[in-house]
Design an enzyme around this catalytic site. Structure first.
Site, short mmCIF file in Angstrom:
data_model
loop_
_atom_site.label_atom_id
_atom_site.label_comp_id
_atom_site.label_asym_id
_atom_site.label_seq_id
_atom_site.Cartn_x
_atom_site.Cartn_y
_atom_site.Cartn_z
N SER A 151 -19.00 62.05 60.52
CA SER A 151 -17.96 61.42 59.72
C SER A 151 -16.65 62.16 59.90
O SER A 151 -16.63 63.32 60.34
CB SER A 151 -18.36 61.47 58.23
OG SER A 151 -17.31 61.08 57.39
N TYR A 209 -21.26 65.44 50.06
CA TYR A 209 -21.35 64.69 51.32
C TYR A 209 -20.65 65.46 52.45
O TYR A 209 -21.17 65.55 53.56
CB TYR A 209 -20.71 63.32 51.13
CG TYR A 209 -20.87 62.38 52.29
CD1 TYR A 209 -22.06 61.67 52.47
CD2 TYR A 209 -19.84 62.15 53.19
CE1 TYR A 209 -22.22 60.78 53.52
CE2 TYR A 209 -19.99 61.27 54.25
CZ TYR A 209 -21.17 60.58 54.41
OH TYR A 209 -21.32 59.70 55.46
#
Length: 275
Positions: free
Chosen positions: A133, A146
């Site tokens: 990501s 996250y």
């Protein structure tokens, strides 16, 4: 001979699109999900769909065994993709919550990858693709759990690439920014389970910021791309003779990568602190 790929997290979003996209390119796709009902739905769409839940080691072993039995013991590529979020300020994330998200986003990936490497060594080739990501490059507030998992995946993947350099097993990162998916909605149960925001020192900020973003959809992000943008990079990663170590997807990822190269940490903190 038809090449095979195992893709995790295929119930929706990136994984679902990747399964369809790679099948359209002629690959034999094993589209895994963590819930049986989603596997059944994928089978109705014509896929072989083993049950793999990253938080359940038995399903990692049994799911991979199902794939290898079907292929005669080979696997050309794996796309580790399944993951979930746990939004909230880090001071409010209990250790059990962090442990839970690491099981799903890191430890399960590592276990599946470890089991696949001997298969790829034996056949003399393979592609291990990790869906990281933009949050594996820079940190955003309220997304610390996250972010931590994606930083971990970046480190594991970079190290594994070095360790497998003398083989024909290629290890690749894909780093998407905003992609149309259900990640926000699917993170709500984890937020409600683990974050006691009402007793947080940051309660007012939750009310004015995070809760609205979490529960009130404001439509597509300015730079949001469809999942097919990730599938396009996945196809290059598994089909190119010399795949890149990293594939950026979406404008924010390119910007984040550029900022990390040219700006100081203090400057980046100022830019990202209000996101």
């Amino acid at each position: 001979m038809q090449k095979s790929i195992l893709i995790t997290g295929c119930s929706s979003g990136i994984g679902h699109n990747a399964a369809h996209g790679m099948r359209a390119r002629g690959w034999r796709v094993f589209a895994s999900c963590r819930q049986q009902r989603d596997c059944d739905r994928l089978r109705a769409e014509g896929f072989e769909s083993p049950l793999i839940d990253y938080t359940n080691t038995e399903t990692i072993f049994s799911g991979l065994a199902e794939v290898l039995e079907a292929t005669g013991g080979t696997l050309d590529a794996v796309f580790n993709n399944g993951a979930h979020g746990l939004p909230g300020a880090l001071e409010d994330v209990p250790t059990d919550g962090l442990r839970h998200i690491f099981e799903a986003n890191v430890f399960g990936w590592h276990e599946l990858t470890r089991q696949i490497i001997p298969v790829m060594r034996a056949q003399g080739h393979g592609r291990i693709v990790q869906n990281s990501s933009v949050l594996g490059l820079v940190a955003f507030p309220w997304r610390g759990a996250y972010v931590a998992t994606k930083y971990a995946i970046e480190g594991l993947t970079d190290t594994l690439r070095l360790e497998l350099r003398d083989t024909d097993i290629k290890v690749i990162l894909i780093e998407p920014g905003p992609i149309t998916s259900k990640l926000r909605e699917k993170s709500i149960p984890n937020f409600e389970r683990f974050i006691d925001w009402q007793n947080s020192a940051l309660r007012e900020k939750y009310q004015t910021s995070l809760l609205k973003r979490l529960y009130e959809s404001s439509g597509p992000d300015r730079f949001e791309l469809p999942p097919s943008a990730v599938t396009d990079k996945l196809a290059h990663a598994v089909e190119a003779t010399r795949p890149r170590p990293r594939y950026y997807v979406t404008t924010p990822t390119y910007i984040a990568g550029y900022l990390r190269r040219i700006l100081s940490t203090r400057t980046i903190d100022r830019i990202l602190s209000d996101i």
